[in-house]
Design an enzyme around this catalytic site. Structure first.
Site, PDB file in Angstrom:
ATOM      1  N   HIS A 160       0.874  -1.119   0.063  1.00 31.89           N
ATOM      2  CA  HIS A 160      -0.340  -0.291   0.270  1.00 31.89           C
ATOM      3  C   HIS A 160       0.859   0.724   0.012  1.00 31.89           C
ATOM      4  O   HIS A 160       2.149   0.944   0.642  1.00 31.89           O
ATOM      5  CB  HIS A 160      -0.543   0.369   1.330  1.00 31.89           C
ATOM      6  N   ASP A 179       3.125  -5.135   8.034  1.00 28.71           N
ATOM      7  CA  ASP A 179       1.980  -3.727   7.872  1.00 28.71           C
ATOM      8  C   ASP A 179       1.757  -4.720   8.077  1.00 28.71           C
ATOM      9  O   ASP A 179       0.839  -5.348   7.198  1.00 28.71           O
ATOM     10  CB  ASP A 179       2.614  -2.585   6.233  1.00 28.71           C
ATOM     11  N   GLN A 223      -4.032  -5.427   6.791  1.00 28.13           N
ATOM     12  CA  GLN A 223      -5.168  -6.558   6.235  1.00 28.13           C
ATOM     13  C   GLN A 223      -5.159  -7.908   7.091  1.00 28.13           C
ATOM     14  O   GLN A 223      -5.895  -8.399   7.197  1.00 28.13           O
ATOM     15  CB  GLN A 223      -4.838  -6.803   4.796  1.00 28.13           C
ATOM     16  N   LYS A 245     -10.783  -1.207  10.555  1.00 27.53           N
ATOM     17  CA  LYS A 245     -10.257  -2.516   9.956  1.00 27.53           C
ATOM     18  C   LYS A 245     -10.452  -3.747  10.366  1.00 27.53           C
ATOM     19  O   LYS A 245     -11.443  -3.605  10.957  1.00 27.53           O
ATOM     20  CB  LYS A 245      -8.557  -2.735   8.341  1.00 27.53           C
ATOM     21  N   CYS A 251      -4.922   2.926  -3.503  1.00 29.17           N
ATOM     22  CA  CYS A 251      -3.253   2.832  -3.036  1.00 29.17           C
ATOM     23  C   CYS A 251      -2.544   1.673  -3.346  1.00 29.17           C
ATOM     24  O   CYS A 251      -1.690   2.049  -2.418  1.00 29.17           O
ATOM     25  CB  CYS A 251      -3.710   3.546  -1.487  1.00 29.17           C
TER      26      CYS A 251
END
Ligand SMILES: Cc1ncc(COP(=O)(O)O)c(C=O)c1O
Length: 393
Positions: free
Chosen positions: A112, A188, A191, A214, A351
């Site tokens: 991202h 990261d 997700q 999220k 993104c």
């Protein structure tokens, strides 16, 4: 396994829409909204800034939320910082890391922008960047990452799960190999957190970033940053709340986490996030993972059976399904899904322009699932895409 239909009662908006844009942001359950309402209506004060009862109560709830998030992620609360989003979490590391000229960072092509631009910008400070390519399904080989390591490499920054491909990266292997070379790793987890069981203590990254809005089901405007050695990072923001003493010649900062939370924090958001994470714990993240990946795999297989539809990503996918309907712009597909069946999906570059360019397309349609989605919703998605594709045939 939990009962998805009773879970849906906690997300009233789902009566009106089929919400399949969970990789962008999820809905927040009623108990978390109520926790925020209670904050505003019963005890709002400032965090850590007063002896009176409201300030104390706010501080206690805020710090309880930190304990909850740290317990859930398997981190140490003292090393768990609240931020506005994953982007801020990653920027805190990229701006505060003790860089030296000629240092080297490795990222992957399927990041991202939030985990790409903060490292690209370091070029201005003499920090070199290598971008490692994935295979056709969006999986990056740890061996390829490690072969990019030089004696100047200080950090590898990579996604845990790609928001475009739904591919899960082997971060455990990267972390193990990187640490042998004395290279730090930032994961990261935007997700993955809340979508799969995680134990950061055993994963052992040096940094772990995630939004609160999220998979953790918290409100927008919340994020989390875990740092194994917070003392090595210089805070980006300085000011109230993060300082222990100030004289006319300088100041001494508080230790982490206060050191990284300058200014009045997002108390209602963090308190809502804490309650949302408890909600995820009550339902059970292993069951959430089973439910979401099963929906995603049914969706991917249904969509790839439609003539003219191309589905991206690995078979063994997480809760994200990117696809295109041949000859159609992704935004047009998304608009038709919304206007005909109130199906909300994301379309475009997500993104992640380099990842989308890698697919050699102008964007994708992305359906992404959460704990509250149903098989009926997946069926409707597949049937509607099938009708759209047949219009193009
Ligand atoms: C993999 C990944 N990283 C980072 C982000 C940025 O998250 P935020 O908007 O909370 O900063 C996202 C958001 O979609 C994402 O999917």
């Amino acid at each position: 396994m939990y009962d998805v239909h009773s879970v849906r009662e906690d997300f009233p908006v789902l009566k009106d829409v089929i919400y399949l844009d969970n990789a962008a942001t999820t809905q927040t359950p009623v108990p978390a909204v109520k926790a925020m309402e209670e904050y505003f209506l019963s005890y709002a004060g400032n965090h850590g800034r007063g002896a009176h009862r409201l300030a104390r109560e706010t501080t206690n709830h805020y710090e309880d939320a930190r304990e909850t998030v740290a317990r859930f992620l398997g981190t140490d609360a003292k090393k768990t910082v609240f931020t506005r989003n994953a982007t801020e979490s990653i920027n805190i590391v990229s701006r505060g890391f003790p860089w030296e000229s000629d240092d080297h960072v490795i990222v992957t092509l399927v990041e991202h922008h939030s985990n790409l631009l903060p490292w690209m910008r370091l070029k201005n400070e003499g920090v070199d960047l290598t971008i490692v390519r994935p295979d056709a399904t969006g999986i990056v080989d740890p061996g390829e990452i490690m072969s990019a390591v030089t004696d100047r490499t200080r950090l590898i920054a990579m996604n845990h799960i790609s928001n475009v491909f739904g591919s899960t990266q082997d971060v455990d292997t990267v972390i193990r190999l990187a640490h042998k070379e004395d290279v730090k790793v930032l994961v990261d987890g935007s997700q993955s957190a809340g979508h799969m069981p995680l134990n950061i203590a055993s994963m052992d990254p040096d940094f772990f970033a995630t939004p609160g809005h999220k998979g953790l089901l918290g409100p927008q405007g919340t994020g989390v940053l875990y740092m194994k050695e917070p003392d090595m990072i210089e805070p980006v923001f300085v000011g109230g709340g993060m300082v222990r003493s100030v004289t006319d010649s300088g100041y001494e900062t508080e230790p982490s986490p206060a050191k990284f939370e300058a200014g009045t924090p997002n108390m209602p958001g963090v308190i809502g996030l804490g309650r949302a994470v408890e909600y995820v714990e009550e339902i059970g993240v292993s069951d959430i993972e089973k439910h979401e990946t099963s929906l995603a795999r049914v969706a991917a297989s249904g969509l790839s059976g439609i003539e003219g539809v191309e589905v991206y990503g690995p078979e063994n996918r997480s809760s994200v399904v990117s696809f295109n309907v041949g000859g159609m712009n992704a935004h047009d597909v998304a608009m038709i899904l919304d206007q005909t069946k109130a199906i909300c999906v994301r379309s475009g570059y997500h993104c992640a322009i380099p990842g989308i360019n890698f697919l050699d397309v102008d964007g994708t349609v992305r359906a992404s699932f959460a704990l509250y989605n149903t098989e009926e919703e997946v069926e409707l998605l597949v049937d509607t895409v099938s009708s759209i594709a047949s219009m193009m045939a």
